[in-house]
Scaffold this motif. Structure first.
Motif: not given
Length: 703
Positions: A250-251, A263-265, A247, A172-173, A254-255, A261, A268
């Motif tokens: 966005r994923l 916030a994304t991890c 998402n 998830l990043g 992030a990757r 990232d 989500l």
């Protein structure tokens, strides 16, 4: 009179009256410091008659004792404790058994390995029966201890990395436990004996901090590293899969980003995990039964942490700001909250169950792939003052002070780490349970653990929050060291102690006698502007070029850290230039060592080395490291991949992207990366003993 009583009381409770800093300067502990540190221990120290009464009570209690408060011995050794009068005694063993008898003049017992309690009359004594040494590297690896010419006594090499920075096309990043398993397998294929990573302690569900060294709890694992796609039922979960699809863009960003990232991890990841938990709650089968059994068994030790997480999401990350009735662990209000929010508590327990299973699987994969030691896990030096650990055992932690370091050349104002230290008085009263549980939580999943700032076994620097100068507090070295040996033996785990900084005289020798490894960091292994040849490093060390808190190999060589500090903190240009000149002198000294060791690349002039380290120079420095006389050698993944910037720039929080740097390749590519394969060849058992065919020709260029 109060001042005299306070000083005597302070010294009696382990507050050092004086100390020397790393430069050898002598310091006297100020009266206001003594009072602040006594207060932090929970001892009356302000005004009349507080300190005098506390001192009198302490002296009377110690004078009246017939048994010592604690004894360290070895398993199977006869222990004789003299008495002043005949008495009945009872020895309660750690395994639940007991022995008893009546002694006329001396209690004679032969305790087995473990932590036991001896009671005689109204007194009790803690008995720690521990092996004399922790397991050695050769012992754990099952190898002989013969030394290799030129490459010292190293029995293995490994890689250290930041888990959060591991990259894969499925996380998830943020690097997760599944990435860790793959990375370990890949590096095992290159011959690495271990993979070291940052602490995996739980930071706290309501906490927005990202440093792995400021945890909420050192016995719980960090849920953000759970691999959501490895959770049973994740592929069948319509809600979870929809969240990932919705998402996707966005994923992907992030990757692919250079920085983590979070916030994304976190956002989500939490949504996906809650969806998976809802599915899990509605299901039945072996996994559900296994989780229920875990909660009834080993998971019981983390029920309080799950409760803390649930309360913190309602009332905030710092329990000191909660409603007063919830601030007391085990209070009726806390128990009532647990009952009313049972599902939320169960969710956080489930996260711990998942994290334990995935981390255990990562260690299993590492060992099955041939990694002799497997994971090398780090234990942070302290915890957040308002986190779960201090809530669950407040008497075991000092209040109103922070761990830190005294002023030195790099930090003229000293350091305040904003971490709560163990209170030695409360720790002894609790039979060292928080310390033991902290060790077990790491050793359960590792072949090596690293204890951050192991100097704290003898003394720690406490910084009062009231503005008083800091001071040193002594800790019970022998009991703590015995517990480390005991738990390490039980787990079959090698122990490394981070022993950098102002080391008390004799401590390194004592740690080595106990079977613990210290650290030999190339950047610091120098004296009078000359670097020590690594072949002469102490055998009882783990050698590396740097650490997560120091410059990378290339960053050190070019002075990147110096420039960054001055860019952030300002300062006069003269000071900046002086530091750069100092680094230039150190660079020349290290270049001279390469020449002396016949390792210098073609054309290197030690009197005027290049300001940047190219690949050839980096290889030469790694060849130098491979000659270390240390039991183990570690290569930082940052150095292997040519990074200049370091993972953490001490003294900064938001001014520098600490704890956010990602590696440029995926975990699946580690085993085939030519830079890592070349380094693996350097650290192979015979590499350091076999000179390159053109090595002698290259050395002719060294003046």
């Amino acid at each position: 009179m109060s001042g005299g009583a306070s000083q005597t009381l302070a010294e009696a409770l382990g507050i050092l009256p004086e100390w020397h800093d790393i430069a050898g300067r002598h310091h006297i502990t100020a009266p206001e410091t003594q009072r602040a540190l006594l207060k932090a221990m929970g001892v009356a120290a302000a005004g009349e008659p507080g300190p005098a009464e506390s001192l009198a009570e302490l002296e009377a209690r110690r004078a009246a004792r017939r048994l010592p408060e604690e004894v360290v011995t070895t398993p199977g050794a006869e222990l004789r404790l003299p008495l002043v009068a005949p008495t009945e005694w009872r020895l309660d063993l750690e395994d639940g058994g007991s022995e008893s008898g009546r002694a006329e003049e001396t209690i004679q017992i032969t305790p087995p390995a473990g932590l036991h309690r001896l009671t005689a009359g109204e007194e009790s004594c803690l008995i720690i029966a521990a092996p004399e040494t922790a397991p050695g590297v050769a012992e754990v690896l099952g190898r002989t201890s013969g030394r290799r010419p030129h490459s010292g006594g190293a029995h293995g090499w490994g890689v250290t990395a930041a888990l959060y920075g591991l990259r894969s096309p499925r996380n998830l990043g943020v690097g997760d436990y599944a990435d860790l398993a793959v990375a370990a397998e890949q590096l095992a294929g290159l011959g690495a004996a271990f993979l070291g990573i940052n602490p995996l302690h739980a930071r706290g569900a309501a906490c927005d901090g990202i440093s792995p060294y400021t945890p909420s709890c050192r016995t719980a694992l960090e849920p953000r590293h759970i691999a959501v796609d490895a959770v049973l039922g994740s592929r069948q979960s319509e809600t979870a899969q929809a969240l990932l699809r919705d998402n996707a863009a966005r994923l992907a960003a992030a990757r692919e980003g250079e920085l983590v990232d979070y916030a994304t991890c976190d956002g989500l990841g939490n949504d996906v995990l809650r969806a998976l938990f809802a599915d899990f709650e509605r299901s039945a089968g072996p996994a559900v039964d296994a989780f229920a059994a875990w909660r009834r068994g080993p998971g019981q030790a983390l029920e309080w942490f799950a409760l803390f997480e649930a309360i913190s999401l309602r009332h905030g990350a710092d329990w000191r700001g909660w409603p007063e009735q919830l601030q007391r662990f085990g209070s009726p209000a806390a128990l009532s909250f647990a009952t009313a929010n049972a599902r939320e508590v169960r969710y956080h327990a489930w996260l711990q169950w998942l994290a334990q299973r995935q981390l255990s699987a990562a260690q299993g994969n590492a060992k099955n792939a041939g990694m002799g030691l497997g994971l090398y896990l780090d234990i942070a030096v302290g915890v957040r003052p308002g986190g779960a650990d201090t809530w669950s055992a407040p008497s075991c932690f000092a209040e109103g002070v922070s761990l830190g370091a005294p002023p030195d050349a790099f930090n003229p104002a000293g350091q305040d780490w904003a971490l709560a230290p163990f209170n030695p008085l409360g720790l002894h009263s609790a039979a060292y349970r928080p310390f033991i549980e902290m060790l077990r939580a790491a050793m359960a999943y590792a072949g090596i653990i690293r204890i951050d700032h192991i100097l704290g076994l003898r003394r720690s620097f406490w910084v009062p929050e009231d503005g008083a100068p800091g001071g040193y507090v002594a800790y019970p070295l022998e009991p703590l060291l015995a517990l480390i040996r005991l738990e390490a033996r039980r787990a079959g785990c090698v122990v490394v102690g981070e022993d950098l900084g102002s080391v008390p005289p004799g401590l390194r020798d004592r740690l080595a006698e106990a079977g613990l490894l210290g650290c030999a960091v190339v950047q610091f292994e120098k004296q009078d502007q000359r670097f020590h040849p690594p072949e002469g490093y102490r055998a009882a060390t783990l050698a590396s070029f740097g650490t997560h808190d120091t410059p990378t190999l290339r960053g050190w060589w070019c002075g990147w850290d110096i420039d960054q500090r001055h860019a952030i903190n300002g300062g006069d240009e003269a000071g900046h230039e002086a530091e750069r000149q100092q680094r230039a002198a150190e660079r020349a000294a290290l270049a001279r060592l390469l020449c002396d060791e016949n390792l210098a690349p073609t054309g290197l002039d030690p009197d005027a080395p290049p300001p940047q380290a190219d690949d050839a120079l980096a290889e030469a420095l790694h060849r130098l490291l491979a000659r270390a006389g240390s039991a183990l050698v570690a290569v930082q993944l940052d150095d292997a991949l040519g990074s200049v910037a370091q993972q953490n720039l001490p003294g900064t929080v938001d001014e520098h992207p600490n704890w956010r740097r990602r590696y440029p390749l995926s975990v699946e590519e580690l085993g085939s990366d030519p830079r890592l394969r070349a380094l693996a060849a350097l650290f192979a058992p015979r590499a350091a003993t076999e000179p390159q065919e053109d090595q002698s020709q290259e050395m002719k260029s060294c003046p």
